[in-house]
Design an enzyme around this catalytic site. Structure first.
Site, PDB file in Angstrom:
ATOM      1  N   THR A 158      67.522-111.197  51.358  1.00 44.36           N
ATOM      2  CA  THR A 158      66.826-111.699  50.177  1.00 44.36           C
ATOM      3  C   THR A 158      65.378-111.217  50.202  1.00 44.36           C
ATOM      4  OG1 THR A 158      66.449-113.687  48.862  1.00 44.36           O
ATOM      5  CG2 THR A 158      66.310-113.968  51.229  1.00 44.36           C
ATOM      6  N   LYS A 204      58.901-101.521  31.791  1.00 47.52           N
ATOM      7  CA  LYS A 204      59.861-101.840  32.868  1.00 47.52           C
ATOM      8  C   LYS A 204      61.267-102.013  32.292  1.00 47.52           C
ATOM      9  CE  LYS A 204      56.748-104.298  35.974  1.00 47.52           C
ATOM     10  NZ  LYS A 204      56.541-105.621  36.574  1.00 47.52           N
ATOM     11  N   LYS A 222      65.133-106.554  50.082  1.00 49.52           N
ATOM     12  CA  LYS A 222      66.328-105.934  49.488  1.00 49.52           C
ATOM     13  C   LYS A 222      66.203-104.411  49.372  1.00 49.52           C
ATOM     14  CE  LYS A 222      67.993-109.901  46.796  1.00 49.52           C
ATOM     15  NZ  LYS A 222      68.367-110.393  45.466  1.00 49.52           N
ATOM     16  N   SER A 276      66.480-121.166  52.208  1.00 49.73           N
ATOM     17  CA  SER A 276      67.738-120.528  51.797  1.00 49.73           C
ATOM     18  C   SER A 276      68.927-121.476  51.904  1.00 49.73           C
ATOM     19  CB  SER A 276      67.999-119.289  52.658  1.00 49.73           C
ATOM     20  OG  SER A 276      69.280-118.768  52.348  1.00 49.73           O
ATOM     21  N   ARG A 322      58.385-108.720  29.255  1.00 45.14           N
ATOM     22  CA  ARG A 322      56.963-108.884  28.928  1.00 45.14           C
ATOM     23  C   ARG A 322      56.244-107.543  29.037  1.00 45.14           C
ATOM     24  NH1 ARG A 322      53.916-112.946  32.903  1.00 45.14           N
ATOM     25  NH2 ARG A 322      54.568-111.324  34.354  1.00 45.14           N
ATOM     26  N   THR A 323      56.560-106.790  30.081  1.00 44.16           N
ATOM     27  CA  THR A 323      56.023-105.435  30.237  1.00 44.16           C
ATOM     28  C   THR A 323      57.105-104.463  29.754  1.00 44.16           C
ATOM     29  OG1 THR A 323      54.885-106.232  32.216  1.00 44.16           O
ATOM     30  CG2 THR A 323      54.943-103.831  31.878  1.00 44.16           C
ATOM     31  N   SER A 339      71.951-120.225  51.750  1.00 48.53           N
ATOM     32  CA  SER A 339      73.075-119.391  52.189  1.00 48.53           C
ATOM     33  C   SER A 339      73.798-119.944  53.418  1.00 48.53           C
ATOM     34  CB  SER A 339      72.598-117.957  52.451  1.00 48.53           C
ATOM     35  OG  SER A 339      72.207-117.368  51.235  1.00 48.53           O
TER      36      SER A 339
HETATM   37  P1  NDP Z   1      60.929-110.222  39.962  1.00 50.91           P
HETATM   38  O1  NDP Z   1      59.633-110.682  40.505  1.00 50.91           O
HETATM   39  O2  NDP Z   1      61.522-108.952  40.458  1.00 50.91           O
HETATM   40  O3  NDP Z   1      60.806-110.073  38.353  1.00 50.91           O
HETATM   41  C1  NDP Z   1      60.206-111.093  37.604  1.00 50.91           C
HETATM   42  C2  NDP Z   1      60.468-110.854  36.119  1.00 50.91           C
HETATM   43  O4  NDP Z   1      60.030-112.014  35.419  1.00 50.91           O
HETATM   44  C3  NDP Z   1      59.711-109.667  35.528  1.00 50.91           C
HETATM   45  O5  NDP Z   1      60.482-109.070  34.529  1.00 50.91           O
HETATM   46  C4  NDP Z   1      58.459-110.340  34.932  1.00 50.91           C
HETATM   47  O6  NDP Z   1      57.911-109.622  33.842  1.00 50.91           O
HETATM   48  C5  NDP Z   1      59.076-111.618  34.414  1.00 50.91           C
HETATM   49  N1  NDP Z   1      58.122-112.713  34.265  1.00 50.91           N
HETATM   50  C6  NDP Z   1      57.475-113.395  35.234  1.00 50.91           C
HETATM   51  N2  NDP Z   1      56.735-114.377  34.715  1.00 50.91           N
HETATM   52  C7  NDP Z   1      56.889-114.311  33.365  1.00 50.91           C
HETATM   53  C8  NDP Z   1      56.385-115.063  32.269  1.00 50.91           C
HETATM   54  N3  NDP Z   1      55.532-116.079  32.449  1.00 50.91           N
HETATM   55  N4  NDP Z   1      56.778-114.723  31.021  1.00 50.91           N
HETATM   56  C9  NDP Z   1      57.640-113.705  30.830  1.00 50.91           C
HETATM   57  N5  NDP Z   1      58.148-112.941  31.828  1.00 50.91           N
HETATM   58  C10 NDP Z   1      57.789-113.257  33.082  1.00 50.91           C
HETATM   59  O7  NDP Z   1      61.930-111.464  40.185  1.00 50.91           O
HETATM   60  P2  NDP Z   1      63.530-111.389  40.301  1.00 50.91           P
HETATM   61  O8  NDP Z   1      64.020-110.504  39.217  1.00 50.91           O
HETATM   62  O9  NDP Z   1      63.925-111.109  41.688  1.00 50.91           O
HETATM   63  O10 NDP Z   1      63.951-112.921  40.034  1.00 50.91           O
HETATM   64  C11 NDP Z   1      63.869-113.465  38.737  1.00 50.91           C
HETATM   65  C12 NDP Z   1      64.459-114.865  38.695  1.00 50.91           C
HETATM   66  O11 NDP Z   1      65.851-114.843  38.951  1.00 50.91           O
HETATM   67  C13 NDP Z   1      63.856-115.830  39.719  1.00 50.91           C
HETATM   68  O12 NDP Z   1      63.675-117.065  39.071  1.00 50.91           O
HETATM   69  C14 NDP Z   1      64.929-115.947  40.775  1.00 50.91           C
HETATM   70  O13 NDP Z   1      64.890-117.200  41.422  1.00 50.91           O
HETATM   71  C15 NDP Z   1      66.182-115.794  39.938  1.00 50.91           C
HETATM   72  N6  NDP Z   1      67.335-115.291  40.700  1.00 50.91           N
HETATM   73  C16 NDP Z   1      68.439-116.090  40.791  1.00 50.91           C
HETATM   74  C17 NDP Z   1      69.547-115.665  41.488  1.00 50.91           C
HETATM   75  C18 NDP Z   1      70.739-116.549  41.583  1.00 50.91           C
HETATM   76  O14 NDP Z   1      71.634-116.269  42.395  1.00 50.91           O
HETATM   77  N7  NDP Z   1      70.835-117.595  40.772  1.00 50.91           N
HETATM   78  C19 NDP Z   1      69.586-114.341  42.150  1.00 50.91           C
HETATM   79  C20 NDP Z   1      68.382-113.569  41.977  1.00 50.91           C
HETATM   80  C21 NDP Z   1      67.290-114.045  41.280  1.00 50.91           C
HETATM   81  P3  NDP Z   1      56.829-108.441  34.062  1.00 50.91           P
HETATM   82  O15 NDP Z   1      57.619-107.226  34.416  1.00 50.91           O
HETATM   83  O16 NDP Z   1      56.148-108.336  32.758  1.00 50.91           O
HETATM   84  O17 NDP Z   1      55.927-108.898  35.183  1.00 50.91           O
END
Ligand code: NDP
Length: 272
Positions: A61, A155, A65, A14, A151-152, A16
């Site tokens: 984090t 959701k 959450k 982190s 992708r799904t 933070s």
């Molecule tokens: P989650 O695990 O909750 O969600 C992941 C999402 O990514 C889902 O919608 C999933 O789709 C999709 N996904 C994963 N792999 C693929 C792929 N190969 N192709 C297409 N879709 C894909 O993660 P978070 O939402 O918590 O985090 C997402 C991103 O955001 C991370 O990279 C995280 O580091 C970043 N982030 C950055 C922050 C910042 O402050 N800059 C703050 C919070 C997050 P499906 O539903 O189909 O599985």
């Protein structure tokens, strides 16, 4: 000295503590900020102990959450809509206020980058926790359209149903690719960049955008950013500013002081 901490598992990565120590120095606030890594089922006991020991506030984090959301005595509207809390504050009456600052962090960063949002067409790829957290603050900017594509597809539909509005729609990647729509801004909130993958979106959809923003960040442009640049886009950004922005909003909630984000983004960028 007032004590703050970030809770997560794992937590050693982190940024933070560094961000908040830079904020504290910049704003001349006296505080300490540490990391806590509870056992996977140990969030409640760890956070209860933290506040019992005099802790003033915490960032939360993954994967805690949702547990933090349940733990909070009361919550902001944006936290309620997102169903997740990344900021806890102990109030004067002893109650624990929960907020989600990811959305304000993103919106502040987009505006800092001079990316217009009002009356614009915005596409958000992904429907996970990060997308959920930014939905309400993005909608508050009054875009002409906010489309969530995932992708799904189910959701994405679930997410869009959280804020009933004609301007908020949902679809799967197939539908997005066949619709031939164009967007002013595409935000990648999928975690695909973490594994150097690209979401299965037609290059023509990306190439038609004016701005591309990937919530992920690293020591070099993410694969999604490189993909967009290869398609000829020049306004391509990563999520480091969002990270600092969400921290700044937490700092403001706790201390009532708004730090400048730009020097902290620069300092972090040099350390990536
Ligand atoms: P989650 O695990 O909750 O969600 C992941 C999402 O990514 C889902 O919608 C999933 O789709 C999709 N996904 C994963 N792999 C693929 C792929 N190969 N192709 C297409 N879709 C894909 O993660 P978070 O939402 O918590 O985090 C997402 C991103 O955001 C991370 O990279 C995280 O580091 C970043 N982030 C950055 C922050 C910042 O402050 N800059 C703050 C919070 C997050 P499906 O539903 O189909 O599985």
């Amino acid at each position: 000295m007032d004590h703050y901490a970030v809770f997560g598992k794992p937590i050693s990565q982190s940024k933070s503590p560094l961000i908040h120590s830079l904020f504290a120095t910049q704003t001349k606030q006296s505080l300490e900020y540490t990391r806590v890594e509870p056992a996977i089922n140990g969030f409640d006991s760890a956070i209860i102990q933290f506040f019992a020991d005099g802790g003033k506030g915490a960032n939360i984090t993954a994967p805690f959450k949702l547990a933090a959301f349940e733990f909070a005595s009361n919550r902001s509207d944006r936290a309620t809509i997102s169903g997740a809390v990344n900021t806890l504050k102990k109030c004067a009456d002893g109650s624990i206020f929960g907020d989600n600052t990811d959305g304000p962090g993103l919106v502040q960063d987009l505006l800092r980058l001079s990316i217009p949002l009002k009356n614009k067409r915005i596409l958000i790829l992904g429907a996970g926790g990060a997308a959920r957290g930014v939905l309400q603050p993005l909608m508050a900017q009054q875009p002409a359209l906010l489309m969530v594509a995932n992708r799904t597809p189910s959701k994405a539909t679930l997410l869009a149903s959280l804020i009933p509005s004609d301007n908020l729609t949902a679809c799967g990647f197939n539908e997005l690719n066949s619709a031939g729509s164009s967007f002013d801004l595409i935000i990648n909130s999928t975690s695909a960049s973490l594994t150097a993958e690209l979401p299965a979106v037609e290059p023509s959809v990306i190439a038609a955008a004016k701005y591309v923003y990937d919530m992920s960040y690293g020591d070099k442009p993410t694969v999604f950013m490189q993909h967009a640049a290869n398609l000829g886009l020049t306004n391509v950004y990563d999520g480091l500013g969002m990270l600092v922005g969400q921290a700044a909003e937490s700092f403001f909630i706790w201390r009532g002081v708004r730090p400048m984000v730009e020097p902290v983004i620069q300092a972090l960028r040099e350390k990536l």
